[in-house]
Design a protein around this motif. Structure first.
Motif, PDB file in Angstrom:
ATOM      1  N   GLU A   1       0.840  -1.198   0.000  1.00  0.00           N
ATOM      2  CA  GLU A   1       0.000   0.000   0.000  1.00  0.00           C
ATOM      3  C   GLU A   1       0.876   1.248   0.000  1.00  0.00           C
ATOM      4  OE1 GLU A   1      -3.183   2.283   2.972  1.00  0.00           O
ATOM      5  OE2 GLU A   1      -2.728   0.158   3.272  1.00  0.00           O
ATOM      6  N   LEU A   2       0.437   2.248  -0.750  1.00  0.00           N
ATOM      7  CA  LEU A   2       1.095   3.550  -0.791  1.00  0.00           C
ATOM      8  C   LEU A   2       0.106   4.595  -0.288  1.00  0.00           C
ATOM      9  CD1 LEU A   2       3.065   5.769  -1.604  1.00  0.00           C
ATOM     10  CD2 LEU A   2       2.418   5.393  -4.000  1.00  0.00           C
ATOM     11  N   ASP A   3       0.447   5.239   0.813  1.00  0.00           N
ATOM     12  CA  ASP A   3      -0.388   6.267   1.433  1.00  0.00           C
ATOM     13  C   ASP A   3       0.225   7.625   1.113  1.00  0.00           C
ATOM     14  OD1 ASP A   3      -1.804   8.027   3.003  1.00  0.00           O
ATOM     15  OD2 ASP A   3      -1.351   7.040   4.907  1.00  0.00           O
ATOM     16  N   ARG A   4      -0.288   8.266   0.070  1.00  0.00           N
ATOM     17  CA  ARG A   4       0.290   9.533  -0.363  1.00  0.00           C
ATOM     18  C   ARG A   4       0.051  10.642   0.654  1.00  0.00           C
ATOM     19  NH1 ARG A   4      -2.334  10.335  -6.041  1.00  0.00           N
ATOM     20  NH2 ARG A   4      -1.370  12.394  -5.779  1.00  0.00           N
ATOM     21  N   ASP A   5      -1.130  10.675   1.264  1.00  0.00           N
ATOM     22  CA  ASP A   5      -1.434  11.723   2.240  1.00  0.00           C
ATOM     23  C   ASP A   5      -0.526  11.612   3.463  1.00  0.00           C
ATOM     24  OD1 ASP A   5      -3.449  12.759   0.653  1.00  0.00           O
ATOM     25  OD2 ASP A   5      -4.993  11.482   1.547  1.00  0.00           O
ATOM     26  N   GLY A   6      -0.260  10.382   3.896  1.00  0.00           N
ATOM     27  CA  GLY A   6       0.589  10.171   5.064  1.00  0.00           C
ATOM     28  C   GLY A   6       2.052  10.008   4.729  1.00  0.00           C
ATOM     29  N   ARG A   7       2.390  10.153   3.429  1.00  0.00           N
ATOM     30  CA  ARG A   7       3.774   9.983   2.971  1.00  0.00           C
ATOM     31  C   ARG A   7       4.408   8.744   3.600  1.00  0.00           C
ATOM     32  NH1 ARG A   7       7.150  15.269   1.160  1.00  0.00           N
ATOM     33  NH2 ARG A   7       5.476  16.267  -0.020  1.00  0.00           N
ATOM     34  N   SER A   8       3.764   7.636   3.360  1.00  0.00           N
ATOM     35  CA  SER A   8       4.250   6.382   3.924  1.00  0.00           C
ATOM     36  C   SER A   8       3.803   5.226   3.048  1.00  0.00           C
ATOM     37  CB  SER A   8       3.727   6.190   5.357  1.00  0.00           C
ATOM     38  OG  SER A   8       2.305   6.127   5.364  1.00  0.00           O
ATOM     39  N   VAL A   9       4.450   4.078   3.259  1.00  0.00           N
ATOM     40  CA  VAL A   9       4.045   2.840   2.601  1.00  0.00           C
ATOM     41  C   VAL A   9       3.773   1.795   3.674  1.00  0.00           C
ATOM     42  CG1 VAL A   9       5.393   3.367   0.534  1.00  0.00           C
ATOM     43  CG2 VAL A   9       6.400   1.955   2.346  1.00  0.00           C
ATOM     44  N   VAL A  10       2.987   0.799   3.300  1.00  0.00           N
ATOM     45  CA  VAL A  10       2.650  -0.281   4.225  1.00  0.00           C
ATOM     46  C   VAL A  10       3.125  -1.591   3.606  1.00  0.00           C
ATOM     47  CG1 VAL A  10       0.821  -1.469   5.476  1.00  0.00           C
ATOM     48  CG2 VAL A  10       0.643   0.998   5.044  1.00  0.00           C
ATOM     49  N   THR A  11       3.783  -2.420   4.412  1.00  0.00           N
ATOM     50  CA  THR A  11       4.297  -3.696   3.923  1.00  0.00           C
ATOM     51  C   THR A  11       3.285  -4.807   4.165  1.00  0.00           C
ATOM     52  OG1 THR A  11       5.358  -4.376   5.982  1.00  0.00           O
ATOM     53  CG2 THR A  11       6.603  -2.886   4.548  1.00  0.00           C
ATOM     54  N   ALA A  12       3.570  -5.961   3.593  1.00  0.00           N
ATOM     55  CA  ALA A  12       2.674  -7.108   3.759  1.00  0.00           C
ATOM     56  C   ALA A  12       2.541  -7.532   5.209  1.00  0.00           C
ATOM     57  CB  ALA A  12       3.176  -8.278   2.912  1.00  0.00           C
ATOM     58  N   SER A  13       3.538  -7.231   6.024  1.00  0.00           N
ATOM     59  CA  SER A  13       3.476  -7.581   7.442  1.00  0.00           C
ATOM     60  C   SER A  13       2.726  -6.532   8.262  1.00  0.00           C
ATOM     61  CB  SER A  13       4.892  -7.738   8.000  1.00  0.00           C
ATOM     62  OG  SER A  13       5.581  -6.490   7.966  1.00  0.00           O
ATOM     63  N   GLY A  14       2.280  -5.459   7.607  1.00  0.00           N
ATOM     64  CA  GLY A  14       1.523  -4.426   8.299  1.00  0.00           C
ATOM     65  C   GLY A  14       2.357  -3.265   8.811  1.00  0.00           C
ATOM     66  N   GLU A  15       3.655  -3.302   8.563  1.00  0.00           N
ATOM     67  CA  GLU A  15       4.528  -2.218   9.036  1.00  0.00           C
ATOM     68  C   GLU A  15       4.360  -0.987   8.151  1.00  0.00           C
ATOM     69  OE1 GLU A  15       9.266  -1.367   9.991  1.00  0.00           O
ATOM     70  OE2 GLU A  15       8.640  -3.167   8.878  1.00  0.00           O
ATOM     71  N   ARG A  16       4.337   0.183   8.780  1.00  0.00           N
ATOM     72  CA  ARG A  16       4.249   1.445   8.048  1.00  0.00           C
ATOM     73  C   ARG A  16       5.615   2.132   8.080  1.00  0.00           C
ATOM     74  NH1 ARG A  16       0.086   4.725   6.272  1.00  0.00           N
ATOM     75  NH2 ARG A  16      -1.400   3.210   7.110  1.00  0.00           N
ATOM     76  N   ILE A  17       6.072   2.579   6.902  1.00  0.00           N
ATOM     77  CA  ILE A  17       7.389   3.196   6.773  1.00  0.00           C
ATOM     78  C   ILE A  17       7.220   4.532   6.055  1.00  0.00           C
ATOM     79  CG2 ILE A  17       9.721   2.948   5.824  1.00  0.00           C
ATOM     80  CD1 ILE A  17       9.245  -0.112   5.929  1.00  0.00           C
ATOM     81  N   GLY A  18       7.780   5.585   6.626  1.00  0.00           N
ATOM     82  CA  GLY A  18       7.601   6.916   6.083  1.00  0.00           C
ATOM     83  C   GLY A  18       8.695   7.323   5.114  1.00  0.00           C
ATOM     84  N   TYR A  19       8.401   8.371   4.345  1.00  0.00           N
ATOM     85  CA  TYR A  19       9.377   8.893   3.396  1.00  0.00           C
ATOM     86  C   TYR A  19       9.218  10.402   3.248  1.00  0.00           C
ATOM     87  CZ  TYR A  19       5.430   8.989   0.083  1.00  0.00           C
ATOM     88  OH  TYR A  19       4.223   9.234  -0.526  1.00  0.00           O
TER      89      TYR A  19
END
Length: 398
Positions: free
Chosen positions: A82-100
């Motif tokens: 998943e790519l969350d443009r509003d939150g400037r983050s991505v989500v991995t298959a394990s559910g972890e959210r990583i920002g950029y």
């Protein structure tokens, strides 16, 4: 939430080049690379070429040593879902959210598949892990069926037959390479494989692949059955654009980027196989070859780090089989009018040919260099000048 100044989704050659491009501009920014692969970035062309045919090229030369050279943090076996443009983050298959702060999509392509149950004897050849498994299956006089006569299928068939493997190559054309090359070149190309002992199964498609414990049975569209120790599928690739599509980025035969490789979101870049970009010679296009991966990856990294440079490189692509290398710039389509120019043979007596593929106006839109070295810049100039006179074209690359 873990966060990076520069986050790269994808762990191939584009990611390596982008990290290096970033470091040319920014020596301090934190780089993260999220890769679904089990190996850190490596030189992909070697998997179907030099690792099989060059005894001086060894497996320790395949890794690109991205982390050592750039300081990038590489997370393997990490699939971004998943790519969350509003939150400037991505989500991995394990559910972890990583920002950029700035994001590069370099998700590459996925290989075509056949109607087959999962099996480690049926490989859609793409990764270093696929190479290692094929090495285990090949050799010792075993039989392997290669499906598809495109770049990967042809290179794998050539690699295997030179490594004590019986090879059947199944492809839909009447002559190998007929969809790409004019008839005389296609016949020359096919003869390389026939002379090496590859069993050419022309004009056929595979309908079913049935793996058993120790063998694989492939049923063709004429009900012929081929029995082998393994099968390799070279059925082309499809760009992985699902993240961009779901996130609402503009996608039209690839993720649409501008001349700086920026997507419709100014904090997200795209490069490599998935990027539809404005080429100065070819118009808007998408290229799935290593030269583009390296050059566009570096340009994307520099752009992310603040360089105000447009991507101006028109990539070439190439293949190498049985000691013959061909290179090309632009479109190679056998349905186009082709002007074939034979040059003097090389020092070993091998034929050298330039083919100009021309549109309805007679202007060249693609150039094939058959066994002609160091001429890709000349080919680019031909496309830039676009001469329509046959006599002038014949003299352009000598």
């Amino acid at each position: 939430m873990e966060s990076f100044d520069y986050l790269i989704v994808g762990g191939g050659m584009v990611a390596d080049a982008a990290a290096r491009g970033i470091r040319e501009i920014d020596s301090d920014g934190v780089i993260g690379i999220l890769s679904a692969d089990v190996d850190e970035p490596y030189t992909r062309p070697a998997l179907s070429k030099k690792l099989w045919t060059d005894p001086d090229f060894t497996a320790d030369q395949v890794p690109l040593r991205t982390a050592d050279d750039t300081g990038a943090v590489i997370r393997l076996r990490t699939l971004v879902t998943e790519l969350d443009r509003d939150g400037r983050s991505v989500v991995t298959a394990s559910g972890e959210r990583i920002g950029y702060r700035r994001l590069l999509l370099a998700t590459g392509s996925k290989p075509g598949d056949a109607d087959s149950p999962p099996s480690d004897r049926v490989l859609a050849f793409r990764s270093a892990a696929d190479y290692r498994r094929l090495r285990e299956l090949a050799g010792h006089g075993r039989r392997i069926v290669v499906v598809g006569g495109g770049y990967i299928g042809a290179e794998i068939a050539a690699a295997l037959v030179q490594n004590d493997t019986v090879v059947d190559l199944v492809f839909p054309d009447a002559v190998l390479g007929a969809a790409t090359f004019p008839p005389a070149i296609a016949e020359r190309y096919e003869s390389l494989f026939a002379d090496a002992g590859v069993n050419l199964v022309r004009g056929r498609r595979v309908e079913r692949v049935a793996p058993l414990t120790d063998t694989v049975t492939l049923t063709l569209d004429d009900d012929t059955e081929l029995h082998a120790d393994a099968a390799v599928l070279g059925l082309g690739v499809t760009p992985v654009t699902d993240l961009a599509e779901t996130a609402g980025l503009r996608v039209e035969d690839g993720v649409v980027v501008d001349e700086h490789l920026v997507t419709s979101d100014d904090s997200i870049w795209a490069a490599g196989d998935i990027a539809s970009y404005p080429d100065r010679l070819l118009g808007r296009t998408r290229v799935e070859h290593v030269d583009n991966a390296q050059e566009m990856g570096r340009a994307a990294g520099r752009s992310m780090a603040g360089a105000a440079e447009a991507y101006r490189h028109t990539p070439f692509f190439y293949s190498a089989v049985f000691g013959i290398r061909w290179e090309a710039v632009g479109s190679l389509d056998a349905e186009l009018d082709a002007l074939v120019v034979d040059l003097e043979p090389d020092d070993d007596g091998r034929e050298r040919t330039v083919v100009y593929y021309r549109d309805d106006s007679g202007a060249p839109v693609g150039v094939l260099l058959w066994n002609v070295a160091d001429a890709t810049d000349s080919a680019r100039l031909v496309l830039a000048d676009a001469p329509t006179d046959q006599h002038e074209l014949r003299g352009r690359i000598r």
